[in-house]
Write a protein that holds these residues in place. Sequence first.
Motif, PDB file in Angstrom:
ATOM      1  N   GLU A 110       4.369  11.222  14.865  1.00 51.10           N
ATOM      2  CA  GLU A 110       4.926  11.837  16.063  1.00 51.10           C
ATOM      3  C   GLU A 110       6.364  12.295  15.853  1.00 51.10           C
ATOM      4  O   GLU A 110       6.760  13.360  16.343  1.00 51.10           O
ATOM      5  N   ILE A 111       7.154  11.516  15.121  1.00 48.74           N
ATOM      6  CA  ILE A 111       8.555  11.916  14.907  1.00 48.74           C
ATOM      7  C   ILE A 111       8.711  12.763  13.639  1.00 48.74           C
ATOM      8  O   ILE A 111       9.814  13.142  13.275  1.00 48.74           O
ATOM      9  N   LYS A 112       7.575  13.015  12.996  1.00 51.98           N
ATOM     10  CA  LYS A 112       7.528  13.884  11.811  1.00 51.98           C
ATOM     11  C   LYS A 112       8.506  13.446  10.721  1.00 51.98           C
ATOM     12  O   LYS A 112       9.304  14.245  10.207  1.00 51.98           O
ATOM     13  N   ARG A 113       8.423  12.174  10.376  1.00 55.30           N
ATOM     14  CA  ARG A 113       9.244  11.642   9.291  1.00 55.30           C
ATOM     15  C   ARG A 113       8.355  10.855   8.327  1.00 55.30           C
ATOM     16  O   ARG A 113       7.492  10.079   8.756  1.00 55.30           O
ATOM     17  N   HIS A 114       8.586  11.062   7.059  1.00 56.93           N
ATOM     18  CA  HIS A 114       7.844  10.317   6.036  1.00 56.93           C
ATOM     19  C   HIS A 114       8.681   9.114   5.617  1.00 56.93           C
ATOM     20  O   HIS A 114       9.848   9.255   5.245  1.00 56.93           O
ATOM     21  N   ARG A 115       8.088   7.924   5.689  1.00 57.45           N
ATOM     22  CA  ARG A 115       8.783   6.705   5.291  1.00 57.45           C
ATOM     23  C   ARG A 115       7.846   5.853   4.447  1.00 57.45           C
ATOM     24  O   ARG A 115       6.613   5.892   4.600  1.00 57.45           O
ATOM     25  N   HIS A 116       8.419   5.065   3.555  1.00 57.47           N
ATOM     26  CA  HIS A 116       7.642   4.178   2.702  1.00 57.47           C
ATOM     27  C   HIS A 116       7.410   2.854   3.428  1.00 57.47           C
ATOM     28  O   HIS A 116       8.324   2.296   4.030  1.00 57.47           O
ATOM     29  N   PHE A 117       6.175   2.372   3.341  1.00 59.19           N
ATOM     30  CA  PHE A 117       5.859   1.062   3.905  1.00 59.19           C
ATOM     31  C   PHE A 117       6.148  -0.022   2.866  1.00 59.19           C
ATOM     32  O   PHE A 117       5.846   0.145   1.674  1.00 59.19           O
ATOM     33  N   ILE A 118       6.701  -1.132   3.330  1.00 63.28           N
ATOM     34  CA  ILE A 118       6.955  -2.293   2.473  1.00 63.28           C
ATOM     35  C   ILE A 118       6.226  -3.487   3.062  1.00 63.28           C
ATOM     36  O   ILE A 118       6.494  -3.895   4.202  1.00 63.28           O
ATOM     37  N   ASP A 119       5.267  -4.041   2.314  1.00 62.67           N
ATOM     38  CA  ASP A 119       4.563  -5.232   2.770  1.00 62.67           C
ATOM     39  C   ASP A 119       5.510  -6.433   2.694  1.00 62.67           C
ATOM     40  O   ASP A 119       6.092  -6.705   1.641  1.00 62.67           O
ATOM     41  N   LEU A 120       5.656  -7.115   3.814  1.00 61.73           N
ATOM     42  CA  LEU A 120       6.576  -8.239   3.902  1.00 61.73           C
ATOM     43  C   LEU A 120       5.780  -9.495   4.253  1.00 61.73           C
ATOM     44  O   LEU A 120       5.304  -9.618   5.384  1.00 61.73           O
ATOM     45  N   PRO A 121       5.595 -10.428   3.306  1.00 66.91           N
ATOM     46  CA  PRO A 121       4.849 -11.661   3.609  1.00 66.91           C
ATOM     47  C   PRO A 121       5.487 -12.405   4.784  1.00 66.91           C
ATOM     48  O   PRO A 121       6.701 -12.309   5.011  1.00 66.91           O
ATOM     49  N   PHE A 122       4.657 -13.140   5.509  1.00 66.68           N
ATOM     50  CA  PHE A 122       5.158 -13.853   6.685  1.00 66.68           C
ATOM     51  C   PHE A 122       6.330 -14.779   6.341  1.00 66.68           C
ATOM     52  O   PHE A 122       7.305 -14.863   7.089  1.00 66.68           O
ATOM     53  N   GLY A 123       6.240 -15.481   5.219  1.00 67.18           N
ATOM     54  CA  GLY A 123       7.296 -16.415   4.853  1.00 67.18           C
ATOM     55  C   GLY A 123       8.632 -15.720   4.654  1.00 67.18           C
ATOM     56  O   GLY A 123       9.665 -16.165   5.172  1.00 67.18           O
ATOM     57  N   LEU A 124       8.615 -14.615   3.918  1.00 68.39           N
ATOM     58  CA  LEU A 124       9.841 -13.861   3.678  1.00 68.39           C
ATOM     59  C   LEU A 124      10.353 -13.237   4.975  1.00 68.39           C
ATOM     60  O   LEU A 124      11.568 -13.205   5.229  1.00 68.39           O
ATOM     61  N   ALA A 125       9.436 -12.759   5.797  1.00 70.36           N
ATOM     62  CA  ALA A 125       9.834 -12.167   7.082  1.00 70.36           C
ATOM     63  C   ALA A 125      10.523 -13.199   7.963  1.00 70.36           C
ATOM     64  O   ALA A 125      11.501 -12.903   8.660  1.00 70.36           O
ATOM     65  N   SER A 126      10.025 -14.432   7.933  1.00 74.79           N
ATOM     66  CA  SER A 126      10.629 -15.495   8.729  1.00 74.79           C
ATOM     67  C   SER A 126      12.049 -15.797   8.269  1.00 74.79           C
ATOM     68  O   SER A 126      12.958 -16.018   9.085  1.00 74.79           O
ATOM     69  N   LEU A 127      12.261 -15.791   6.959  1.00 77.23           N
ATOM     70  CA  LEU A 127      13.604 -16.023   6.419  1.00 77.23           C
ATOM     71  C   LEU A 127      14.565 -14.920   6.855  1.00 77.23           C
ATOM     72  O   LEU A 127      15.694 -15.190   7.285  1.00 77.23           O
ATOM     73  N   GLN A 128      14.135 -13.676   6.751  1.00 80.68           N
ATOM     74  CA  GLN A 128      14.983 -12.568   7.172  1.00 80.68           C
ATOM     75  C   GLN A 128      15.247 -12.608   8.672  1.00 80.68           C
ATOM     76  O   GLN A 128      16.344 -12.292   9.137  1.00 80.68           O
TER      77      GLN A 128
END
Length: 317
Positions: A232-250
């Motif tokens: 919808e916003i017409k932007r290309h971005r890269h997806f980064i898979d973030l494991p739950f454990g690492l996401a919790s730390l961040q």
Amino acid sequence: MKRHQIAVMGGSGFIGRYVVKRLAGRGEVLTVGGRHAADAGFLKLKGDVGQVGLVNIAIDDEAVLPAFLDGKDALINCVGILYERGAQKFDVVHHSAPAKLARLAREAGVARLVHISAIGADPRSPSAYARSKAAGEQAVKDAFPTATILRPSIVFGPEDDFFNRFAKLAVMSPFVPLIGGGETRFQPVYVGDVASAVIRVLDDPAAVGRTYELGGPKIYTFRQLMELMLAEIKRHRHFIDLPFGLASLQARLLSLLPKPPLTPDQVEMLRRDNVVAAGALDLDTLGIEPTAVETILPAYLDRFRRGGWYDRRRAAA
């Protein structure tokens, strides 16, 4: 037709303002309460002169709430928070305060109570948010047995804190994180449909004491929702898979910000799907045709495009 006297707690918030608009549009006399309700002067424009009153009041202010509820035919509680900050704690805002509000409403002779909760409310959830929502539902039912509970999935619309947040991130960063691989499923519901559900349950005697789960017409993974947003916003971005454990730390670091984009508790919520349960009473039960995400996003994500609204006009030309 009788004009009802209705109190809307949290009526200046995202969902609340749509509820106020629908109720005012059909002639109800409203008293809108909230911590900063008096600053929401735009709500008075939803009705005739004197039809919408604004009152600064805390949801747990037992000294003022009886006057706020006096003479009201119905009460709608739209108050909720997504993260804790200062005195705004999940257990207070979602549990003990609604319990007090429901008790005082019953004592004031209020005939109908609609309490907005959330899909995922569960006393056994690892998320404090979800546990507090479940505790609040039970406390409201104990204090006001005929209360109607509405549980929406992620609510979207022009002022939402979901698509707007990630679109803003996509403008600033070349990467979009997918927590847990982006496989968590959601059933986004349009804020206007949630407001319509409030109206329907107020009018329907069969809704007394019932719980409804509100979701849109389609189920998406988190990845699919991010793909919709980027398209919808017409932007290309890269997806980064973030494991739950690492996401919790961040999230622990991000939660220190004044308005955190992610908290550890929200990471816990993402471990579970957020969709309408099989066999649950839903929008279809209420005779409401749910609105698709794809029909609404173009109305408010334009500003995140290069060229903004003008880019859409050129594309349509």
